[in-house]
Enzyme design. Sequence first.
Site, short mmCIF file in Angstrom:
data_model
loop_
_atom_site.label_atom_id
_atom_site.label_comp_id
_atom_site.label_asym_id
_atom_site.label_seq_id
_atom_site.Cartn_x
_atom_site.Cartn_y
_atom_site.Cartn_z
N GLY A 170 0.82 -1.21 0.00
CA GLY A 170 0.00 0.00 0.00
C GLY A 170 0.85 1.25 0.00
N TRP A 185 2.18 1.64 -3.45
CA TRP A 185 1.13 2.12 -4.36
C TRP A 185 1.11 3.64 -4.40
CZ3 TRP A 185 -3.03 5.33 -3.40
CH2 TRP A 185 -3.98 5.42 -4.43
N HIS A 186 1.39 4.28 -3.26
CA HIS A 186 1.32 5.74 -3.20
C HIS A 186 2.46 6.41 -3.97
CE1 HIS A 186 -1.61 5.08 0.05
NE2 HIS A 186 -2.00 6.31 -0.18
N GLY A 187 3.55 5.75 -4.13
CA GLY A 187 4.64 6.39 -4.85
C GLY A 187 5.86 5.49 -4.96
N PHE A 195 -0.57 10.49 -7.00
CA PHE A 195 -0.54 9.05 -6.77
C PHE A 195 -1.34 8.30 -7.82
CE2 PHE A 195 -0.57 10.92 -2.34
CZ PHE A 195 0.80 11.01 -2.28
#
Length: 516
Positions: A324, A327-329, A516
Amino acid sequence: MLFNSYIFIFVYLPLTLGVFFWLGRSARQTAATAWLVVMSLAFYGWWNPVYLTLILLSMAFNYLIGQGLGRHATGSAPARRLLTLGIAADLLLLGYYKYANFFVDNFNAVSGASLSLGDIVLPLGISFFTFTQIAYLVDAYRGEVREYNPLHYALFVTYFPHLIAGPVLHHKEMMPQFGKASIYRFDVGHFTAGTVYFLMGLFKKVVIADSISGYASPVFATAADGGLLTVADAWIGALAYTFQLYFDFSGYSDMAIGLAMMMGVRLPLNFDSPYKAQNISEFWRRWHMTLSRFLRDYLYIALGGNRKGDTRRYVNLFLTMLLGGLWHGAGWTFVIWGALHGTYLMINHGWQALCRAVGHGFGLDTAPGRAFARALTFLAVVVGWVFFRAEDVESALRILHAMAGQGVSGLSASMQAIVAQADVVRWLALAGLELPPMLVPVALELLLLAIVMWAPNTQQLMWTHYAGLDHERTASPAPSRLRWVPNRAWLAAMSLAGVWALLGLSSVSEFLYFQF
């Protein structure tokens, strides 16, 4: 195109809604749906028309995979192969645009090689429309959804209120609503309530989030440059970003829900006062709720969830949050942020298991205990946000060292100069009043802390015109006594908030989750 822009508010939105309702009133629902798809694609293509081809190809591919899944029995070998193909292709597309250079740069750093893929521009919203379509494929594989109309599928993916920064939608929640004739008829009640949601979100974004960012950005820039950071600087900057991100994302979520509500469409809630959480598990049930749901349903449970013993459960929690974070960066700061929250969750579940084992809550079920739990959770989240915002790991560590007291006291000269330029300082100076420099940001952040901890949220204020999904209402907090009703007092308040926000749209300010 941004929700918080004149072109969107005064041109795009009236044109989109006006033609949609005109076509719907003429009983041309297919034409109204097609118009909404075209305008949603125009909304997306406004940023970079080149990437319209990307999203169209992605939609066509996933629609065809979904059709193939519908022709095979649930759980059959052909269905499994199709699902694997669809998810793999989606993740490869996302991986190329979002992570290719990250992995190449790290490979070069370890091996001494000099590979290069050139500049890869991240397509706007690719994470959201990719996850939305992966969820659709899994639900189609399970036999929970079927979509035979390519126009409806295109609307499901591109619907402009959610396209760029969520919420992550489920087909079964969204598309049955567009099967109702009432959606295509203008309803003054829905439109008014949606406008109030939108104005609340616009105010949060423009007036609060963009204003407090002036204290956050200089601190993180100083840390990135290796400059002097005092203890006060570090805390002011970290808390400023904590509140900036809160009101930025809360504002976007309100605006997205409001835009859908103008058409009588209900989106799933994505934000529910997360800083009121008393533990980190509750925080993730309140922050980016649809992403948390996606990670739980399609990753954590797929890894085994809690079905294979406590040790495996903790590993699954950690891996879920690690992915997770990624996923954001594409950066080590996001990896560390995810790992940090994975560790938080393991500690929280371990603590709860201990409490159950000894049959004692250690006082956390009392009012002082709940206040302590909320404060501890908030502090843990603030530490995580430092990594989330910092340019690199070294910058984050500089800020955390200063926050831990490893620095000089007081405000730095640069922060004093920033405070001196604040609007409130100039207003007080005109009135012949002067405040100590540190008092201005501290007072502002204490005010915002009080708002996020104790003020009613948008769902509570809009209880009588609830815009979330029906099943979410039963789980929402109790309604506030200060509930919106269409009267003169609320009209005056929302008009003031709207004018104040519109006057602040002179500069472009993207939503933080756009990256994102």
